[in-house]
Each structure stands twice: as C-alpha cells, then as structure tokens.
Design an enzyme around this catalytic site. Sequence first.
Site, mmCIF file in Angstrom:
data_model
loop_
_atom_site.group_PDB
_atom_site.id
_atom_site.type_symbol
_atom_site.label_atom_id
_atom_site.label_comp_id
_atom_site.label_asym_id
_atom_site.label_seq_id
_atom_site.Cartn_x
_atom_site.Cartn_y
_atom_site.Cartn_z
ATOM 1 N N ARG A 1 -19.970 9.219 1.075
ATOM 2 C CA ARG A 1 -21.407 8.913 1.054
ATOM 3 C C ARG A 1 -22.180 9.935 1.888
ATOM 4 O O ARG A 1 -21.996 10.030 3.103
ATOM 5 C CB ARG A 1 -21.641 7.508 1.600
ATOM 6 C CG ARG A 1 -21.061 6.407 0.725
ATOM 7 C CD ARG A 1 -21.398 5.024 1.303
ATOM 8 N NE ARG A 1 -21.048 3.957 0.391
ATOM 9 C CZ ARG A 1 -19.863 3.351 0.368
ATOM 10 N NH1 ARG A 1 -18.921 3.729 1.227
ATOM 11 N NH2 ARG A 1 -19.617 2.394 -0.502
ATOM 12 N N GLY B 1 1.698 -3.981 3.634
ATOM 13 C CA GLY B 1 1.808 -5.418 3.769
ATOM 14 C C GLY B 1 3.182 -5.838 4.274
ATOM 15 O O GLY B 1 4.187 -5.207 3.961
ATOM 16 N N CYS C 1 0.810 -1.225 0.000
ATOM 17 C CA CYS C 1 0.000 0.000 0.000
ATOM 18 C C CYS C 1 0.840 1.271 0.000
ATOM 19 O O CYS C 1 0.349 2.336 -0.363
ATOM 20 C CB CYS C 1 -0.936 0.013 1.204
ATOM 21 S SG CYS C 1 -2.210 -1.269 1.147
ATOM 22 N N CYS D 1 0.272 2.216 6.685
ATOM 23 C CA CYS D 1 0.599 0.812 6.928
ATOM 24 C C CYS D 1 0.723 0.094 5.595
ATOM 25 O O CYS D 1 0.107 0.470 4.601
ATOM 26 C CB CYS D 1 -0.459 0.162 7.808
ATOM 27 S SG CYS D 1 -2.137 0.240 7.149
ATOM 28 N N GLN E 1 -5.006 -8.687 6.159
ATOM 29 C CA GLN E 1 -5.224 -7.358 6.728
ATOM 30 C C GLN E 1 -6.407 -7.311 7.686
ATOM 31 O O GLN E 1 -6.388 -6.559 8.675
ATOM 32 C CB GLN E 1 -5.420 -6.351 5.594
ATOM 33 C CG GLN E 1 -6.532 -6.693 4.629
ATOM 34 C CD GLN E 1 -6.567 -5.758 3.444
ATOM 35 O OE1 GLN E 1 -6.063 -4.650 3.490
ATOM 36 N NE2 GLN E 1 -7.185 -6.206 2.363
ATOM 37 N N HIS F 1 -9.008 4.108 -1.559
ATOM 38 C CA HIS F 1 -7.610 3.689 -1.422
ATOM 39 C C HIS F 1 -7.180 2.941 -2.679
ATOM 40 O O HIS F 1 -7.160 1.713 -2.708
ATOM 41 C CB HIS F 1 -7.493 2.811 -0.176
ATOM 42 C CG HIS F 1 -6.140 2.241 0.093
ATOM 43 N ND1 HIS F 1 -4.969 2.764 -0.426
ATOM 44 C CD2 HIS F 1 -5.760 1.163 0.855
ATOM 45 C CE1 HIS F 1 -3.946 2.043 -0.004
ATOM 46 N NE2 HIS F 1 -4.395 1.065 0.768
ATOM 47 N N SER G 1 -11.103 0.862 4.297
ATOM 48 C CA SER G 1 -10.869 1.696 3.109
ATOM 49 C C SER G 1 -11.643 1.135 1.931
ATOM 50 O O SER G 1 -11.912 -0.061 1.839
ATOM 51 C CB SER G 1 -9.378 1.734 2.784
ATOM 52 O OG SER G 1 -8.866 0.431 2.610
#
Length: 385
Positions: free
Chosen positions: A214, A373, A89, A371, A159, A341, A240
């Site tokens: 939203r 992986g 990420c 953060c 995750q 994301h 995300s």
Amino acid sequence: MPEAYIVEAVRTPVGRRGGGLASVHPADLGAHVLNALVARSGIDPAAVDDVVFGCLDTVGPQAGDIARTAWLAAGLPEEVPGVTVDRQCGSSQQAVHFAAQAVLSGTQDLVVAGGVQNMSMIPIAFASRQAAEPLGLTGGPFHGSEGWRARYGDAPVNQFHGAELIAEKWRITRRDQEEFALRSHRRALAAIDTGRFTRETAAYGDVTTDEGPRRDTSAEKMAGLRPVVEGGTITAACSSQVSDGAAALLLASEDAVRAHGLTPRARIHHLSARGEDPIRMLSAPIPATAHALKKTGLAIDDIDLVEINEAFAPVVLAWLKETGADPARVNVNGGAIALGHPLGATGAKLMTTLLHELERTGGRYGLQTMCEGGGQANVTIVERL
C-alpha cells in the site's frame, strides 16, 4: 555425499483478497507456475518423478490432490504423479523439503515442489467447517479431545492469541509492530519499483505485479486501527494479508543435472523442522533456527539473507531479538504484511524470492523459516552456486 540442487524457481504475483487472481481456479494458478517452470528450465516434463505441492483448506476446487490436478490442468504428462501436503503455513516449504529428501535419498532425480492457495475463493479454515457441519460436529480440531485438554486445558488455540502472547513475552509494543509493518510496505514497494521481482514472477493475465503493498499507508493510519483482540496490540496492519497465488521450484540430483544439461543455481545446505508450544504457536522459528545453526555449524552472521514469514509483526521481531540477526539482512524486499500470505504457496514463494535475491546481491547462504499451526517451524538453508 548426494546433493539436491535448485535449478529453477518461479511464482505468480500475489493477488490481494478480491483482487486480480480471486476468480482463478486454484488448479489453473498451479498450472500457470508449472508451465512457467518447465519453460524456464527447459526440462522434459516427462522426466519429472513427482510433483509435491502444499495447500491448506483442500475443499472444493482445492480438493482432490491439487498437485495432481494442477499438473494435469497444465497439459503436462499423465504419467507424472502428484501429492499434496499440509504443514499449515509451512506446507510448500515442507514440499521443498520432501522433494529435496527424495533427491538426497537417491530414490528420485527430478522433483517439482511448490504450492497454491486461493484464499479469496476459499477462506481460511473454511474446509474444516464445511467438512464437520454435515456430520454434526462442532468446534475445531482440538475440541473434544480429552488428551489435548488434559495437557493444555481450555487455553484458546488461535493465531491472534499466539501473536499476543509473543508480543507480551518479548515486550513488543504496538508501536514497534507498526514501525516494522510500515518498513515492510516500503521495502516491498522499493523492490517493485526497481524491478527486483521481475525475474522471479510469471504474470497471470493482467496481474503483472504483487497487489498487496500500500503506497498510501502511514504510521498515522495504522495507529487508528482497532486491535483484533480486545485490549491487545495486534491490528490488521501488523498481520499478513489474505492473498492468492502459486509458486514452484525444480529440484534435481547430480545425475539429473548431468543427464539433462541443467545449470544448478543453489544447493540445499540444510533442512529441518522443529516444534514448540502450540498455544503460543508462532514462536517456533526461534528454536528451529537455533537447531539449524547448531546442526550446520553456521553462525547467524554467516547467513547473508533471511526470509522469515511475516505472519504477524511480533513473530519476526521476537525472532530478531533472540537470534541477534541484522535486520538489514532480513526480509529485505518486504514480507507478508505487505506482499501477502497465500498460505499453501508462501513457503515456495519465499524460497523463490530468497534464491533470486541471493543471486542479485551475490550472497552465499540464505535461510528461510516460518511459523506454522500447531507450534511448528521449518528451516531451510540454501547455498547459492
């Protein structure tokens, strides 16, 4: 001491899964921000030394070094090379780091850093499955490794499990998470409605603004969702969003600034990356931030604005508890829970937003972390000029 300056930064609006960017070839998404970057900076594209892009799941239209493909798809000079990096990420934040390090080393003067991801077209982890199955391989990247199993046993590596471990360790309730998620949507909608993102985005066709936030969400709607993990606290509302988008920045040396008549907007004050428990996976921004502040001699209160990726609500809430940062300075325009994301593009996207918000508010220092992986995190501190 050499300096690395940020001259320009631009991003697409972030499209939601199946939204306005879903059918756009990733090379064309990348090309769009590259052309916008060249146009806004006024730089001669032939003067660029390298293009460093982040991208995950590099299969199909994202394969074959998407940094290079996007540059060529933009119609830009063939003599400029490109390279694609994968730090999960944090890939495009790492792209910024590599670009800045090239400039700081004196080996390059003008480097483009960015990232692209079309998650509607290529779902997360699709690439690893597609590559493994024809070879008769099963399981993920850790499956079958004797060394990994000896060290970490058979603990699940994903995750959602990591986010639940964080919620448990830092005693973060589902209600805490939902209140945070609702605030993310409200902040994002306020930013959109007041035009805060207008300067940093380059509309793509009819997609002129971020599609994720939203207006109809509520605490009641969030409370009605089922947890992702049986008996857990994490729901889709606190995670995300799957998204599509691209972002790019131009970094320059002092020599390049003078030679090309550029106006620096910020300088790279610090960059680093740290690792932590890969099973908990998502808590590395905590020690990574502590490391960065120690290295720079700054305190958290010296940081005017923070962008920390909202992979899951507990990631940010645990970071806030450990750092003591003022929530009013963190993700002030919402985060990935509301805005999305697009994995390989998010690092550059967050840096683009951080730069523009520092300019809007007059802040001096901005810190970005996320953060990644494998239990990793990048930290970048920039100083507005």
